[in-house]
Write a protein that holds these residues in place. Structure first.
Motif, PDB file in Angstrom:
ATOM      1  N   ILE A   1       2.374   1.661  -3.620  1.00 44.68           N
ATOM      2  CA  ILE A   1       1.451   2.109  -4.665  1.00 44.68           C
ATOM      3  C   ILE A   1       0.787   3.440  -4.328  1.00 44.68           C
ATOM      4  O   ILE A   1       0.192   4.063  -5.189  1.00 44.68           O
ATOM      5  CB  ILE A   1       0.394   1.032  -5.000  1.00 44.68           C
ATOM      6  N   GLY A   2       0.886   3.852  -3.073  1.00 48.58           N
ATOM      7  CA  GLY A   2       0.329   5.144  -2.686  1.00 48.58           C
ATOM      8  C   GLY A   2      -1.172   5.146  -2.480  1.00 48.58           C
ATOM      9  O   GLY A   2      -1.796   6.201  -2.472  1.00 48.58           O
ATOM     10  N   TYR A   3      -1.751   3.950  -2.303  1.00 49.95           N
ATOM     11  CA  TYR A   3      -3.190   3.835  -2.083  1.00 49.95           C
ATOM     12  C   TYR A   3      -3.435   2.885  -0.920  1.00 49.95           C
ATOM     13  O   TYR A   3      -2.788   1.849  -0.825  1.00 49.95           O
ATOM     14  CB  TYR A   3      -3.915   3.259  -3.311  1.00 49.95           C
ATOM     15  N   PRO A   4      -4.407   3.199  -0.075  1.00 48.08           N
ATOM     16  CA  PRO A   4      -4.786   2.250   0.977  1.00 48.08           C
ATOM     17  C   PRO A   4      -5.668   1.160   0.364  1.00 48.08           C
ATOM     18  O   PRO A   4      -6.893   1.227   0.423  1.00 48.08           O
ATOM     19  CB  PRO A   4      -5.549   3.132   1.970  1.00 48.08           C
ATOM     20  N   LEU A   5      -5.043   0.193  -0.260  1.00 46.49           N
ATOM     21  CA  LEU A   5      -5.732  -0.801  -1.078  1.00 46.49           C
ATOM     22  C   LEU A   5      -6.863  -1.506  -0.325  1.00 46.49           C
ATOM     23  O   LEU A   5      -7.969  -1.648  -0.852  1.00 46.49           O
ATOM     24  CB  LEU A   5      -4.726  -1.829  -1.605  1.00 46.49           C
ATOM     25  N   ARG A   6      -6.607  -1.942   0.897  1.00 51.55           N
ATOM     26  CA  ARG A   6      -7.671  -2.614   1.659  1.00 51.55           C
ATOM     27  C   ARG A   6      -8.843  -1.671   1.892  1.00 51.55           C
ATOM     28  O   ARG A   6      -9.994  -2.070   1.771  1.00 51.55           O
ATOM     29  CB  ARG A   6      -7.135  -3.130   2.993  1.00 51.55           C
ATOM     30  N   GLN A   7      -8.553  -0.431   2.198  1.00 51.11           N
ATOM     31  CA  GLN A   7      -9.615   0.555   2.434  1.00 51.11           C
ATOM     32  C   GLN A   7     -10.410   0.802   1.161  1.00 51.11           C
ATOM     33  O   GLN A   7     -11.640   0.880   1.187  1.00 51.11           O
ATOM     34  CB  GLN A   7      -8.994   1.855   2.942  1.00 51.11           C
ATOM     35  N   VAL A   8      -9.718   0.887   0.032  1.00 49.42           N
ATOM     36  CA  VAL A   8     -10.386   1.092  -1.257  1.00 49.42           C
ATOM     37  C   VAL A   8     -11.288  -0.107  -1.571  1.00 49.42           C
ATOM     38  O   VAL A   8     -12.436   0.064  -1.993  1.00 49.42           O
ATOM     39  CB  VAL A   8      -9.356   1.322  -2.386  1.00 49.42           C
TER      40      VAL A   8
ATOM     41  N   GLU B   1       0.831  -1.207   0.000  1.00 53.07           N
ATOM     42  CA  GLU B   1       0.000   0.000   0.000  1.00 53.07           C
ATOM     43  C   GLU B   1       0.867   1.260   0.000  1.00 53.07           C
ATOM     44  O   GLU B   1       0.564   2.230  -0.698  1.00 53.07           O
ATOM     45  CB  GLU B   1      -0.938   0.003   1.208  1.00 53.07           C
ATOM     46  N   GLU B   2       1.952   1.218   0.742  1.00 54.90           N
ATOM     47  CA  GLU B   2       2.863   2.371   0.767  1.00 54.90           C
ATOM     48  C   GLU B   2       3.504   2.570  -0.606  1.00 54.90           C
ATOM     49  O   GLU B   2       3.595   3.692  -1.101  1.00 54.90           O
ATOM     50  CB  GLU B   2       3.943   2.151   1.829  1.00 54.90           C
TER      51      GLU B   2
END
Length: 154
Positions: free
Chosen positions: A124-131, A121-122
């Motif tokens: 890719i710059g996205y909170p993948l689980r949150q998304v 996640e860090e």
């Protein structure tokens, strides 16, 4: 790029899922475990106190059918035991001694896995689980079929 060249959402989700499971499987083999990645959500739920298929379904994002199939595999592998409760329509599920030993070996691996997710996640710059959680909630409110129908109707 037009829609003929872009990967669809389901295609990308399956591909990412395959990449994650392949990486996890490599580590299970390195740990000398004969283990199926599909066991993880069920074992984690049981370890956290779930006792029935309904409990496990509520703690995971999996269908009752998928949970029931996994429970059958876990039972065949001697990792869980099932005992009838109430009127016999439900079973209480618990880890066997072998299952508890396996979970003990896996707990450190699961902690490292979540650290690897945080690292991804860090990067890719996205909170993948949150998304993905937000996407799941949005699709629970309005299904993908309804969304397609609404766009077709425009």
């Amino acid at each position: 790029m037009d829609s003929k060249q872009k990967a669809g959402l389901g295609e990308l989700l399956r591909y990412v899922s395959e990449l994650v499971e392949q990486g996890a499987d490599e580590h299970y083999r390195a740990m000398s475990l004969s283990y199926r990645a599909r066991y993880t959500p069920v074992l984690r739920a049981l370890n956290a106190g779930a006792q029935t298929v309904t409990d496990i379904t509520e703690r995971t994002h999996l269908t009752q059918g998928a949970i029931s199939q996994t429970i059958a595999l876990l039972d065949n592998d001697g990792l869980i035991s099932r005992h009838a409760v109430d009127d016999g329509r439900k079973s209480r599920i618990q880890l066997t001694a072998v299952g508890r030993t396996l979970v003990g070996k896996l707990e450190r691996h699961w902690a490292v896995t979540f650290a690897a997710i945080a690292s991804l996640e860090e990067e890719i710059g996205y909170p993948l689980r949150q998304v993905l959680e937000a996407a799941a909630k949005a699709l629970e409110r309005e299904g993908f079929s309804d969304r397609i129908s609404a766009i077709k109707a425009k």
